[in-house]
Design an enzyme around this catalytic site. Structure first.
Site, PDB file in Angstrom:
ATOM      1  N   LYS A  45      -7.141  -4.776  -3.205  1.00  0.00           N
ATOM      2  CA  LYS A  45      -7.924  -5.551  -1.884  1.00  0.00           C
ATOM      3  C   LYS A  45      -8.701  -4.486  -1.409  1.00  0.00           C
ATOM      4  O   LYS A  45      -8.416  -3.320  -1.730  1.00  0.00           O
ATOM      5  CB  LYS A  45      -6.894  -6.070  -0.873  1.00  0.00           C
ATOM      6  N   CYS A  54      -2.329  -3.073   7.486  1.00  0.00           N
ATOM      7  CA  CYS A  54      -1.978  -4.100   6.287  1.00  0.00           C
ATOM      8  C   CYS A  54      -0.538  -4.905   6.372  1.00  0.00           C
ATOM      9  O   CYS A  54      -0.795  -5.862   6.060  1.00  0.00           O
ATOM     10  CB  CYS A  54      -2.005  -3.230   5.027  1.00  0.00           C
ATOM     11  N   ASP A  69       0.784  -1.112  -0.186  1.00  0.00           N
ATOM     12  CA  ASP A  69       0.116  -0.071   0.085  1.00  0.00           C
ATOM     13  C   ASP A  69       0.875   1.205  -0.077  1.00  0.00           C
ATOM     14  O   ASP A  69       0.513   2.258   0.721  1.00  0.00           O
ATOM     15  CB  ASP A  69      -0.973   0.314   1.057  1.00  0.00           C
TER      16      ASP A  69
HETATM   17  C1  VGL Z   1      -4.729   0.405   5.581  1.00  0.00           C
HETATM   18  C2  VGL Z   1      -6.304   1.232   7.134  1.00  0.00           C
HETATM   19  C3  VGL Z   1      -7.231   1.186   6.024  1.00  0.00           C
HETATM   20  C4  VGL Z   1      -3.133  -0.038   5.500  1.00  0.00           C
HETATM   21  C5  VGL Z   1      -5.581   0.153   4.654  1.00  0.00           C
HETATM   22  O1  VGL Z   1      -2.806  -0.006   4.067  1.00  0.00           O
HETATM   23  O2  VGL Z   1      -2.399  -0.368   6.723  1.00  0.00           O
HETATM   24  N1  VGL Z   1      -5.050   0.840   6.971  1.00  0.00           N
HETATM   25  N2  VGL Z   1      -6.815   0.635   4.858  1.00  0.00           N
END
Ligand code: VGL
Ligand code: ZN
Length: 200
Positions: free
Chosen positions: A109, A154, A11
């Protein structure tokens, strides 16, 4: 490192970097290290948080709920986040300084409105697969190294699922940054350590 190790970069998107909707402190500082790591692994995967605007993890979709408050989902407790990584927006795009060309696979995702997905392997019900396990197995991968954002969500969920699936798991902590909500970082580190994750 063995020939069967995959790097999974979690991410590295604008919304998780300073200036983004769910900015992780120092999120962009890790880009040089991640870019260097992308040249060091035979299998390279990027993940991308990829939510529809009506996603159930957004506080804005729960009237009266504040960002970072908790709710109950059919699959368990869920943090309600600021609106982030909406499909097709600049916030959902990879940071411009991330080297995306070396990636073999980009896995998205969190695209189902009713269920959040922190892990690169399973959605938050711990049952619905993303397909990454099948991809890695088909390529003969037995070990994974994780880096990216956020350490305590994540990255940690991905590391715990990878350990449960039988992969050797390494988390490069110097190439991760955390959200750290109500002790979530200490909690995530303890869970990963207990699961046999190696930290470097
Ligand atoms: C994430 C919160 C919501 C992350 C993704 O990448 O850690 N955290 N969506
Ligand atoms: Zn998300």
């Amino acid at each position: 490192m063995q020939q069967t190790d995959a790097l999974i970069v979690i991410d590295m998107q604008n919304d998780f970097c300073p200036g983004g909707a769910l900015a992780v402190s120092g999120g962009n500082d890790i880009l040089p290290e991640i870019n260097a790591m992308l040249g060091q692994f035979p299998v390279r995967v990027l993940t991308q948080d990829w939510h529809p605007a009506d996603h159930a993890s957004f506080a804005a979709n729960h009237p009266g709920a504040a960002p970072f408050s908790m709710t109950e989902m059919p699959y368990g407790p869920q943090v309600l986040w600021p609106v982030h990584c909406v499909q097709g927006t600049s916030g959902a795009a990879f940071h411009a300084d991330l080297r995306t060309d070396p990636a073999d696979l980009i896995i998205r995702k969190g695209f189902r409105a009713a269920i959040d997905s922190y892990s690169a392997f399973f959605e938050n019900d711990h049952k619905t697969p993303t397909g990454l396990d099948g991809y890695l197995r088909a390529r003969g991968v037995t070990g994974v190294t994780l880096a990216g954002l956020a350490t305590d969500y994540c990255v940690a969920y991905s590391a715990l699922d990878a350990a449960r699936l039988g992969y050797g798991v390494t988390v490069r902590l110097s190439a991760c940054r955390a959200i750290d909500l109500n002790g979530s970082l200490a909690d995530a580190l303890a869970k990963m350590r207990a699961a046999g994750v190696t930290f470097i």
